[in-house]
Design a protein around this motif. Sequence first.
Motif, PDB file in Angstrom:
ATOM      1  N   CYS A 106       0.849  -1.197   0.000  1.00 57.37           N
ATOM      2  CA  CYS A 106       0.000   0.000   0.000  1.00 57.37           C
ATOM      3  C   CYS A 106       0.883   1.245   0.000  1.00 57.37           C
ATOM      4  O   CYS A 106       1.933   1.275   0.639  1.00 57.37           O
ATOM      5  CB  CYS A 106      -0.872  -0.041   1.259  1.00 57.37           C
ATOM      6  N   CYS A 107       0.438   2.270  -0.711  1.00 59.09           N
ATOM      7  CA  CYS A 107       1.174   3.537  -0.661  1.00 59.09           C
ATOM      8  C   CYS A 107       0.810   4.255   0.642  1.00 59.09           C
ATOM      9  O   CYS A 107      -0.220   3.959   1.267  1.00 59.09           O
ATOM     10  CB  CYS A 107       0.857   4.401  -1.879  1.00 59.09           C
ATOM     11  N   LEU A 108       1.642   5.152   1.063  1.00 57.68           N
ATOM     12  CA  LEU A 108       1.439   5.848   2.331  1.00 57.68           C
ATOM     13  C   LEU A 108       0.123   6.628   2.346  1.00 57.68           C
ATOM     14  O   LEU A 108      -0.612   6.618   3.337  1.00 57.68           O
ATOM     15  CB  LEU A 108       2.626   6.779   2.599  1.00 57.68           C
ATOM     16  N   ARG A 109      -0.213   7.256   1.239  1.00 54.00           N
ATOM     17  CA  ARG A 109      -1.449   8.052   1.157  1.00 54.00           C
ATOM     18  C   ARG A 109      -2.681   7.171   1.366  1.00 54.00           C
ATOM     19  O   ARG A 109      -3.536   7.471   2.192  1.00 54.00           O
ATOM     20  CB  ARG A 109      -1.528   8.772  -0.189  1.00 54.00           C
ATOM     21  N   CYS A 110      -2.780   6.067   0.608  1.00 53.29           N
ATOM     22  CA  CYS A 110      -3.943   5.175   0.744  1.00 53.29           C
ATOM     23  C   CYS A 110      -4.004   4.564   2.134  1.00 53.29           C
ATOM     24  O   CYS A 110      -5.092   4.407   2.700  1.00 53.29           O
ATOM     25  CB  CYS A 110      -3.910   4.073  -0.310  1.00 53.29           C
ATOM     26  N   ASN A 111      -2.844   4.234   2.690  1.00 52.32           N
ATOM     27  CA  ASN A 111      -2.802   3.636   4.019  1.00 52.32           C
ATOM     28  C   ASN A 111      -3.354   4.601   5.067  1.00 52.32           C
ATOM     29  O   ASN A 111      -4.128   4.213   5.932  1.00 52.32           O
ATOM     30  CB  ASN A 111      -1.361   3.232   4.367  1.00 52.32           C
ATOM     31  N   ASN A 112      -2.971   5.888   4.966  1.00 53.17           N
ATOM     32  CA  ASN A 112      -3.459   6.884   5.920  1.00 53.17           C
ATOM     33  C   ASN A 112      -4.935   7.180   5.721  1.00 53.17           C
ATOM     34  O   ASN A 112      -5.672   7.356   6.691  1.00 53.17           O
ATOM     35  CB  ASN A 112      -2.641   8.171   5.812  1.00 53.17           C
ATOM     36  N   VAL A 113      -5.390   7.258   4.477  1.00 50.90           N
ATOM     37  CA  VAL A 113      -6.802   7.555   4.205  1.00 50.90           C
ATOM     38  C   VAL A 113      -7.692   6.401   4.667  1.00 50.90           C
ATOM     39  O   VAL A 113      -8.747   6.608   5.258  1.00 50.90           O
ATOM     40  CB  VAL A 113      -7.017   7.849   2.695  1.00 50.90           C
ATOM     41  N   LYS A 114      -7.268   5.165   4.420  1.00 47.88           N
ATOM     42  CA  LYS A 114      -8.071   3.985   4.759  1.00 47.88           C
ATOM     43  C   LYS A 114      -8.206   3.813   6.264  1.00 47.88           C
ATOM     44  O   LYS A 114      -9.286   3.499   6.769  1.00 47.88           O
ATOM     45  CB  LYS A 114      -7.463   2.731   4.131  1.00 47.88           C
TER      46      LYS A 114
END
Length: 165
Positions: free
Chosen positions: A113-121
């Motif tokens: 997972c990319c950092l952005r998707c991980n934080n948003v999810k």
Amino acid sequence: MRTLVLNAGYEPLAIVSFKRALVLVMNDKATIVERMEEDPVWGTQRSYDRPVVILLTRYVRLPGGRRVPVTRRGVLRRDSHRCAYCGKAAATIDHVLPRSRGGADSWENLVACCLRCNNVKGDKTPQEMGWELRLMPRPPQGAHWTVRGTERTDPRWEPYLALAA
């Protein structure tokens, strides 16, 4: 220099050092299948070819089959360092079913997972976010996963590793 070790049934077992492979050959525990043409090794009584692939003379039984341990590096490698949600470069891993909801550290529940998707999810599921997985997470298979050291293969090993895939 490294050598691929094959079980008596031509199943890839391990990658060992050239010295270890030569000791197995000298003690008649293995035979050389593929060799380097140049630079033989000179012993006190005879010379030996440099082994690239060796075959054990006796079959070695492996207990319980081989399971690939779940690691962060392994998940990233399995998913080609691509985010399972957006497809961009991934540097982290994510639990599809979050740990806070009972999600396990398993091949089926972890994705790159990319950092952005991980934080948003966060601690939501992909369904709650309206996201779809680009790939179904499953345990990796093949000799490249069960034989340690095959990340950097010798081209002469490929026919033997392909048999196990």
